[in-house]
Each structure stands twice: as C-alpha cells, then as structure tokens.
Write a protein that holds these residues in place. Structure first.
Motif, PDB file in Angstrom:
ATOM      1  N   PHE A 213       0.835  -1.210   0.000  1.00 56.43           N
ATOM      2  CA  PHE A 213       0.000   0.000   0.000  1.00 56.43           C
ATOM      3  C   PHE A 213       0.864   1.252   0.000  1.00 56.43           C
ATOM      4  O   PHE A 213       0.607   2.211  -0.740  1.00 56.43           O
ATOM      5  CB  PHE A 213      -0.922  -0.014   1.222  1.00 56.43           C
ATOM      6  CG  PHE A 213      -1.756   1.231   1.366  1.00 56.43           C
ATOM      7  CD1 PHE A 213      -2.877   1.419   0.572  1.00 56.43           C
ATOM      8  CD2 PHE A 213      -1.417   2.214   2.277  1.00 56.43           C
ATOM      9  CE1 PHE A 213      -3.646   2.574   0.690  1.00 56.43           C
ATOM     10  CE2 PHE A 213      -2.178   3.369   2.406  1.00 56.43           C
ATOM     11  CZ  PHE A 213      -3.302   3.541   1.610  1.00 56.43           C
ATOM     12  N   ILE A 214       1.918   1.268   0.821  1.00 61.95           N
ATOM     13  CA  ILE A 214       2.812   2.433   0.883  1.00 61.95           C
ATOM     14  C   ILE A 214       3.521   2.640  -0.453  1.00 61.95           C
ATOM     15  O   ILE A 214       3.666   3.777  -0.928  1.00 61.95           O
ATOM     16  CB  ILE A 214       3.828   2.258   2.031  1.00 61.95           C
ATOM     17  CG1 ILE A 214       3.105   2.347   3.375  1.00 61.95           C
ATOM     18  CG2 ILE A 214       4.933   3.305   1.948  1.00 61.95           C
ATOM     19  CD1 ILE A 214       3.961   1.933   4.561  1.00 61.95           C
ATOM     20  N   ALA A 215       3.951   1.545  -1.073  1.00 68.81           N
ATOM     21  CA  ALA A 215       4.604   1.658  -2.385  1.00 68.81           C
ATOM     22  C   ALA A 215       3.664   2.298  -3.402  1.00 68.81           C
ATOM     23  O   ALA A 215       4.069   3.165  -4.192  1.00 68.81           O
ATOM     24  CB  ALA A 215       5.051   0.279  -2.860  1.00 68.81           C
ATOM     25  N   MET A 216       2.407   1.877  -3.374  1.00 69.48           N
ATOM     26  CA  MET A 216       1.425   2.457  -4.293  1.00 69.48           C
ATOM     27  C   MET A 216       1.220   3.946  -4.011  1.00 69.48           C
ATOM     28  O   MET A 216       1.191   4.767  -4.937  1.00 69.48           O
ATOM     29  CB  MET A 216       0.102   1.719  -4.169  1.00 69.48           C
ATOM     30  CG  MET A 216       0.120   0.277  -4.675  1.00 69.48           C
ATOM     31  SD  MET A 216      -1.475  -0.537  -4.403  1.00 69.48           S
ATOM     32  CE  MET A 216      -1.197  -2.115  -5.229  1.00 69.48           C
ATOM     33  N   MET A 217       1.107   4.302  -2.741  1.00 68.95           N
ATOM     34  CA  MET A 217       0.869   5.700  -2.381  1.00 68.95           C
ATOM     35  C   MET A 217       2.067   6.589  -2.737  1.00 68.95           C
ATOM     36  O   MET A 217       1.879   7.753  -3.136  1.00 68.95           O
ATOM     37  CB  MET A 217       0.568   5.810  -0.887  1.00 68.95           C
ATOM     38  CG  MET A 217      -0.791   5.255  -0.481  1.00 68.95           C
ATOM     39  SD  MET A 217      -2.185   6.222  -1.112  1.00 68.95           S
ATOM     40  CE  MET A 217      -2.104   7.665  -0.070  1.00 68.95           C
ATOM     41  N   LEU A 218       3.264   6.046  -2.612  1.00 71.10           N
ATOM     42  CA  LEU A 218       4.461   6.842  -2.906  1.00 71.10           C
ATOM     43  C   LEU A 218       4.597   7.159  -4.395  1.00 71.10           C
ATOM     44  O   LEU A 218       5.341   8.063  -4.775  1.00 71.10           O
ATOM     45  CB  LEU A 218       5.708   6.115  -2.416  1.00 71.10           C
ATOM     46  CG  LEU A 218       5.892   6.076  -0.897  1.00 71.10           C
ATOM     47  CD1 LEU A 218       7.122   5.255  -0.519  1.00 71.10           C
ATOM     48  CD2 LEU A 218       5.997   7.491  -0.319  1.00 71.10           C
ATOM     49  N   VAL A 219       3.912   6.411  -5.228  1.00 68.48           N
ATOM     50  CA  VAL A 219       3.859   6.744  -6.654  1.00 68.48           C
ATOM     51  C   VAL A 219       2.637   7.611  -6.934  1.00 68.48           C
ATOM     52  O   VAL A 219       2.713   8.601  -7.675  1.00 68.48           O
ATOM     53  CB  VAL A 219       3.807   5.465  -7.520  1.00 68.48           C
ATOM     54  CG1 VAL A 219       3.659   5.826  -8.998  1.00 68.48           C
ATOM     55  CG2 VAL A 219       5.055   4.629  -7.304  1.00 68.48           C
ATOM     56  N   PHE A 220       1.523   7.266  -6.326  1.00 67.50           N
ATOM     57  CA  PHE A 220       0.248   7.928  -6.605  1.00 67.50           C
ATOM     58  C   PHE A 220       0.263   9.415  -6.230  1.00 67.50           C
ATOM     59  O   PHE A 220      -0.128  10.277  -7.029  1.00 67.50           O
ATOM     60  CB  PHE A 220      -0.857   7.192  -5.850  1.00 67.50           C
ATOM     61  CG  PHE A 220      -2.228   7.784  -6.010  1.00 67.50           C
ATOM     62  CD1 PHE A 220      -2.801   7.950  -7.259  1.00 67.50           C
ATOM     63  CD2 PHE A 220      -2.959   8.162  -4.893  1.00 67.50           C
ATOM     64  CE1 PHE A 220      -4.082   8.488  -7.402  1.00 67.50           C
ATOM     65  CE2 PHE A 220      -4.236   8.699  -5.017  1.00 67.50           C
ATOM     66  CZ  PHE A 220      -4.797   8.866  -6.275  1.00 67.50           C
ATOM     67  N   VAL A 221       0.733   9.738  -5.034  1.00 70.54           N
ATOM     68  CA  VAL A 221       0.652  11.119  -4.536  1.00 70.54           C
ATOM     69  C   VAL A 221       1.478  12.085  -5.383  1.00 70.54           C
ATOM     70  O   VAL A 221       0.977  13.150  -5.785  1.00 70.54           O
ATOM     71  CB  VAL A 221       1.054  11.184  -3.050  1.00 70.54           C
ATOM     72  CG1 VAL A 221       1.121  12.637  -2.571  1.00 70.54           C
ATOM     73  CG2 VAL A 221       0.057  10.402  -2.193  1.00 70.54           C
ATOM     74  N   PRO A 222       2.754  11.795  -5.685  1.00 64.90           N
ATOM     75  CA  PRO A 222       3.495  12.732  -6.554  1.00 64.90           C
ATOM     76  C   PRO A 222       2.842  12.930  -7.921  1.00 64.90           C
ATOM     77  O   PRO A 222       2.910  14.034  -8.485  1.00 64.90           O
ATOM     78  CB  PRO A 222       4.871  12.071  -6.693  1.00 64.90           C
ATOM     79  CG  PRO A 222       5.005  11.205  -5.496  1.00 64.90           C
ATOM     80  CD  PRO A 222       3.633  10.700  -5.214  1.00 64.90           C
ATOM     81  N   MET A 223       2.213  11.876  -8.460  1.00 69.31           N
ATOM     82  CA  MET A 223       1.564  12.003  -9.758  1.00 69.31           C
ATOM     83  C   MET A 223       0.354  12.937  -9.684  1.00 69.31           C
ATOM     84  O   MET A 223       0.047  13.643 -10.656  1.00 69.31           O
ATOM     85  CB  MET A 223       1.146  10.634 -10.273  1.00 69.31           C
ATOM     86  CG  MET A 223       2.311   9.726 -10.648  1.00 69.31           C
ATOM     87  SD  MET A 223       3.353  10.439 -11.939  1.00 69.31           S
ATOM     88  CE  MET A 223       4.602   9.167 -12.107  1.00 69.31           C
ATOM     89  N   ILE A 224      -0.350  12.945  -8.550  1.00 70.81           N
ATOM     90  CA  ILE A 224      -1.454  13.891  -8.378  1.00 70.81           C
ATOM     91  C   ILE A 224      -0.941  15.317  -8.493  1.00 70.81           C
ATOM     92  O   ILE A 224      -1.498  16.158  -9.213  1.00 70.81           O
ATOM     93  CB  ILE A 224      -2.144  13.690  -7.011  1.00 70.81           C
ATOM     94  CG1 ILE A 224      -2.834  12.334  -6.934  1.00 70.81           C
ATOM     95  CG2 ILE A 224      -3.160  14.807  -6.758  1.00 70.81           C
ATOM     96  CD1 ILE A 224      -3.382  12.011  -5.554  1.00 70.81           C
ATOM     97  N   PHE A 225       0.142  15.598  -7.780  1.00 68.49           N
ATOM     98  CA  PHE A 225       0.684  16.957  -7.790  1.00 68.49           C
ATOM     99  C   PHE A 225       1.261  17.309  -9.156  1.00 68.49           C
ATOM    100  O   PHE A 225       1.133  18.456  -9.611  1.00 68.49           O
ATOM    101  CB  PHE A 225       1.752  17.102  -6.701  1.00 68.49           C
ATOM    102  CG  PHE A 225       1.179  17.202  -5.318  1.00 68.49           C
ATOM    103  CD1 PHE A 225       0.677  18.403  -4.851  1.00 68.49           C
ATOM    104  CD2 PHE A 225       1.114  16.093  -4.492  1.00 68.49           C
ATOM    105  CE1 PHE A 225       0.132  18.507  -3.581  1.00 68.49           C
ATOM    106  CE2 PHE A 225       0.577  16.170  -3.222  1.00 68.49           C
ATOM    107  CZ  PHE A 225       0.078  17.390  -2.751  1.00 68.49           C
ATOM    108  N   ALA A 226       1.866  16.348  -9.845  1.00 67.50           N
ATOM    109  CA  ALA A 226       2.419  16.626 -11.171  1.00 67.50           C
ATOM    110  C   ALA A 226       1.319  17.017 -12.153  1.00 67.50           C
ATOM    111  O   ALA A 226       1.464  17.988 -12.913  1.00 67.50           O
ATOM    112  CB  ALA A 226       3.177  15.397 -11.683  1.00 67.50           C
ATOM    113  N   THR A 227       0.209  16.276 -12.139  1.00 76.80           N
ATOM    114  CA  THR A 227      -0.899  16.609 -13.041  1.00 76.80           C
ATOM    115  C   THR A 227      -1.501  17.953 -12.700  1.00 76.80           C
ATOM    116  O   THR A 227      -1.793  18.770 -13.582  1.00 76.80           O
ATOM    117  CB  THR A 227      -2.010  15.532 -12.945  1.00 76.80           C
ATOM    118  OG1 THR A 227      -1.421  14.248 -12.917  1.00 76.80           O
ATOM    119  CG2 THR A 227      -2.959  15.629 -14.122  1.00 76.80           C
TER     120      THR A 227
END
Length: 578
Positions: A300-314
């Motif tokens: 779950f943490i691995a998924m979140m560590l990719v997901f959150v930066p991508m939110i901010f990038a978009t």
C-alpha cells in the motif's frame, strides 16, 4: 497551488487511508469464511444460489480447473452482452426505440464489459436502451469485478498454502465477492448518490421548452430551436458499481462530467473515493490473509508513494496552463473541465482513474496540457498496478513483487523467496509474461494504427497530439482501463476489432500466468526464514519495488512518450513560452 488545493487533496487521501483497514479486514473475513456481520442476512441467498446452480461449495479446484471455470463464465457473459445489444430493438425497456447495435460495435462493447475495461465507442444516451444498460452492462460490472477479486484470492491462497494443488472454488469466490462486498456497498452508494441528485427512473426522455429559443442557418435554411431533449434512465444503480468495481463505463457519453451522474461536490468526492476504495483496501486484505499485515502495508505504501506525486504533477501542469493563452487567462488550463469542479478535482480524478483500472472521467483528458495528459497515460503504462482494478491491480503488483524478489536474489547471490516460498525459474517466467504482455500489445497495436490509413483517419488532431490519441486509446484498452483522450473516432471497424483484441489480451493473457504462478506456489513447501532471507516489508524493499515498477514502464514506453506528449510540450513552450 493554493492552500485550498492542498486541503482538498490531503482530505481525500486521509479519508481513503482511514477506510483501508476496516474494509480490508471485512473482505478478509469474507474470503476466509469467517463471520463478517452480514452472514445472517446474506447466507440464505448464498446457499440458495449454490443449490440453484448445483455448486458444491466445499469442493476446491486446481489452478487449471479454476481458470477454465473463469474463462467459460466470461465467455457466457460475452454472448449475453453481445446478443442483448443485437436484439435490443425487440426487447422491453426501450422507450426511445433505439435500433439494434451494429455487430462490430456490439463485439467491442461485449469484450469491453466482460474484461472490466468498459471502453465505450458509443454514446450511451443515444445508443443503448434501459434494458441493455441494466441487464447487459450493469450485471457485467458486478461479475467482471468479482472475477478479478476471485483471481487475486486464488493467488493469495497459492502463496499461503503448502504442498497442495487446490486454490479454492471459483464459483464460491465470485458469488461471495458479489453478495458480501460489491452488492452491499453498491446499494448504499446508489442510495447516497440518489440523495445527491443522480437520477434513477424508467421515464421516457423528457422534452422541455427553452427559456431562450434560438435559430441557426444550415444549408441556406433557417432552423428554429425551441425545445431540448433531456435523457432519463436508471443511472444511480449503474454509477455505484461503475465506480466501486473499477469499471468506469458511464450511462451518458460525457461520463461523470454529466450532472445527472455527478451532480454535487459531495457526489464528486464520494465517486473519487470509490475509484480506489476496494483496490486500496485489498492491500490490507492481503496482509491479513498471509498472516503478516506488514506485507499488505508495504505494498500500500509503495502504491501511495507513486500515486501522490503524480497527483501533484498533473495538478501543477494544468494550473500552469497553456502558454499560448497566458495573456488571455491566468486561471490555468480550464479547457475540457467543468467550471463547477475546477482544476484540482479534475486532475485528482484523472490521476485516480488511471491509477485504478477505472476509466471514468469528470474532465476530458484530450484537453489537458501535454504534461497534464502525460501523467494519466504514464499511470497506465506502469501496468495499472498503482491500486489498479479490483483484484487485478494487486495481483499485477504481486507479479512485480516476484520480479523484485528475483532481482534482489540475483544481487546477493541467493535463491529468492517470498513469504516462505522459493521463487524459481517457472514463477519468474510466468511473472515475466504477465508483466510484458501489456507493453507488447499496446506498442504493437499503436504502431499498426499509426502507419495505416484505417488508423490515422480517425485522428482529430495531426502531429504529436494525434499520436498521443492513438497511444492513449490502445494503452487504455490494453490495460483494461477504458478512459479515452476523446479526440479519436474509435467507433470504426478497425478500432472496434483491434481494440477488442487488445482488451482480451490485456485481461486474460495476464490472468492465465497469474493463476499458473498460484498453482505452482501452492505445491511448494514453506522455507524457514534465515539470515539471508530478504525482508519484503522494509523501506528498502519498498524502494526497490517502486524502482522496478517505474523502470519497466519507462523502458517500455519512453520512446513512444517522447514522440507524443513530451515533444508536444517542447513544441508548445518553445513557441509560446517565455
């Protein structure tokens, strides 16, 4: 980015995290056959279905029989969806008297919904009857999601069991997925959505008189427009499972940008939450079922560590806007977005829907800036394992875990192990097939479309953006996502047939090696933990897993992305940027 923007994103993430443990615990109880609180209500219906269908609930299957059961059930679903579309004109609940759906489009749609893709090459409100929407599409929303969840549970059993050939019973796993998880959640969610204004009726389409009639000239002839047709239908029931089951197919053509599907800020928030709710919670379910919750939290943490930066990038890309329009507007890129939702709610949804294998949209991705559109595209290029579809996302991530463990074993010169099971050449071969099928299909089909007249004739925009539209379409279909850039005319024989093949490969060519891995692992003995055993719940392993996930996506798709959104960004800012 303002403090209000940060607050919206943070609140969404906090609510999601708070939901993971209780729902994950509940789903683990369901699949382990333990009391879950709804047994007295649902178990009579469960037993009745077993008797009606002659299912021996205590009889377990090996991986091949489990696979055959799944494939036969999905094949039956394909024929059901196909023939309902082909006969809809003669069937009831068709107040608008829509014609039968053409054969090639029916094929594409049937494949789309059995594979949990929900790619839509049609406009729902002008093509499909109420019966088709409910009996064909909504039913498949439930069972295709349950299929993915069942395959995940079979893989988990393969990891936890030892010296056996059985992985459970596909029919039991699927029925329990629907009755205990998807149906109760969808019922509650549909009622809440109805309270917010999502429509649920069987009325004929309504004609209303315009407050401000207008005229226009067409071929030297004046036309007066005095009325507007308002579509109706059983929307809330489909909307609920569309989001919870990571299906994504909208009742209306504009999907969740339509006010009858997504009418209020609360509805928008809840629908965004439902996008990832079950895939995220299944991480905790995994931890419970393997008797080591740290493993579930690590994924779950691995998924979140990719997901959150991508939110901010978009979000940052969209808030920077189009440099060609900086002198006109400083509000960022609002093209293709609902004014009532704004940029943050649009970019958060876009990232979440492509992180999960959902595909619903509340903004048009084709109107995003080049880099803003790159992020949702890249989220799919990762294999949609950052949450991904219900079940399918996590079993895809577990294939990457096997690859990561194998790579780590090579680095230290030791036979790789995962949760006490040795990872040997057979498991590595199957995991490699599961990981590589999607890039091969997407890149092959994109290249075919890009060099043939049948492919390029559907492009609405020339140049780099046109290539991105094709790449996005096959990425979406090959990943069973279903979202689209919307600038591509996909309702052609070429895209209906080739897209259908891509969806079939993206679903079943991955499911087959996953079950093969499950069957192989179930036969193995448990290896005692030793001094050389790689801990798979530590920050070091999380970093390794993220690195391999991103590297595989980057190595596979960076050349195509360089020719599409990256070069489009450079051209745009090179011409208009300062």
């Amino acid at each position: 980015m303002t403090s209000n923007d940060l607050l919206q994103i943070t609140f969404y993430l906090i609510v999601l995290i708070l939901c993971v443990k209780p729902l994950g615990w509940y789903m683990a109880r369901v699949y382990q056959g333990k009391p879950c609180g709804l047994d007295n209500i649902i178990s009579p219906s469960e037993r009745f279905i077993y008797r009606l269908c002659s299912i021996q609930s205590s009889e377990e299957m090996n991986w091949k029989r489990y696979l055959i059961s799944m494939l036969l059930f999905n094949l039956l679903g394909f024929f059901a969806v196909y023939f309902i579309q082909r006969l809809q004109f003669y069937l009831p609940l068709n107040p608008e008297h829509f014609a039968n759906v053409p054969a090639k489009l029916s094929f594409n749609t049937a494949v789309s919904f059995i594979s949990n893709t929900n790619w839509q090459a049609y406009s729902g409100e002008t093509t499909l009857s109420y019966l088709t929407q409910m009996l064909a599409l909504t039913v498949q929303n439930f069972v295709s999601a349950a299929t993915g969840m069942s395959l995940l549970i079979a893989l988990i059993r393969g990891i936890t069991r030892r010296e056996t050939t059985v992985l459970g019973n596909f029919w039991v796993d699927m029925i329990r997925s629907v009755l205990y998880i998807l149906l109760p959640l969808s019922l509650i969610f549909a009622v809440v959505l109805s309270s917010q204004g999502v429509i649920q009726n069987f009325k004929p389409y309504q004609k209303i008189n315009l407050i401000a009639p207008f005229s226009y000239q067409d071929n030297q002839k004046n036309s007066d427009i005095n009325t507007q047709t308002i579509p109706m239908g059983p929307v809330a029931s489909q909307e609920a499972i569309k989001q919870l089951g990571t299906n994504g197919g909208g009742f209306f053509n504009t999907n969740s940008a339509h006010p009858f599907e997504n009418p209020t800020p609360l509805a928008n928030f809840l629908e965004m939450l439902a996008l990832i709710l079950i895939p995220a919670s299944l991480c905790y379910t995994f931890g419970v079922m393997v008797n080591d919750k740290r493993q579930g939290w690590a994924i779950f943490i691995a998924m979140m560590l990719v997901f959150v930066p991508m939110i901010f990038a978009t979000t940052i890309a969209e808030q920077n806007g189009n440099p060609a329009l900086h002198n006109v507007s400083a509000a960022g890129n609002m093209e293709g977005k609902e004014v009532r939702l704004g940029i943050v709610n649009s970019t958060l949804w876009a990232t979440a829907t492509t992180a999960a294998s959902n595909g619903s949209v509340n903004a048009m991705h084709d109107s995003f800036t080049p880099l803003g559109g790159l992020v949702p595209l890249f989220m799919m290029h990762l294999g949609e394992v950052i949450f991904g579809g219900v079940g399918s996302g996590l079993y895809g991530m577990l294939m990457l875990v096997i690859v990561s463990v194998f790579v780590a074993g090579l680095m230290v010169g030791r036979t790789p192990e995962y949760l006490g099971k040795k990872i040997e050449p057979y498991e590595m071969k199957m995991a490699s097939i599961a990981v590589l099928v999607m890039p091969v299909i997407v890149l092959l089909f994109t290249s075919i479309a890009a060099v043939t007249e049948m492919g390029v004739s559907s492009i609405a925009n020339p140049g780099a953006h046109g290539l991105t539209e094709i790449l996005y379409a096959f990425t979406s279909m090959g990943n069973n996502n279903g979202s689209a850039f919307a600038g591509l005319n996909a309702n052609t024989p070429f895209y209906n047939i080739l897209g259908g093949v891509a969806m079939l490969c993206g679903r079943y060519w991955i499911a087959i090696p996953v079950l093969a891995v499950a069957g192989s692992l179930a036969k193995k003995k448990i290896v005692p933990v030793g001094s050389g055993t790689l801990a798979t719940h530590t920050p070091l392993f999380i970093i390794l897993l993220i690195s391999i996930t991103i590297i595989l996506g980057a190595l596979s798709f960076l050349p195509a992305l360089a020719l599409g959104p990256i070069v489009e960004h450079l051209m745009l800012w090179g011409q208009y940027g300062h």
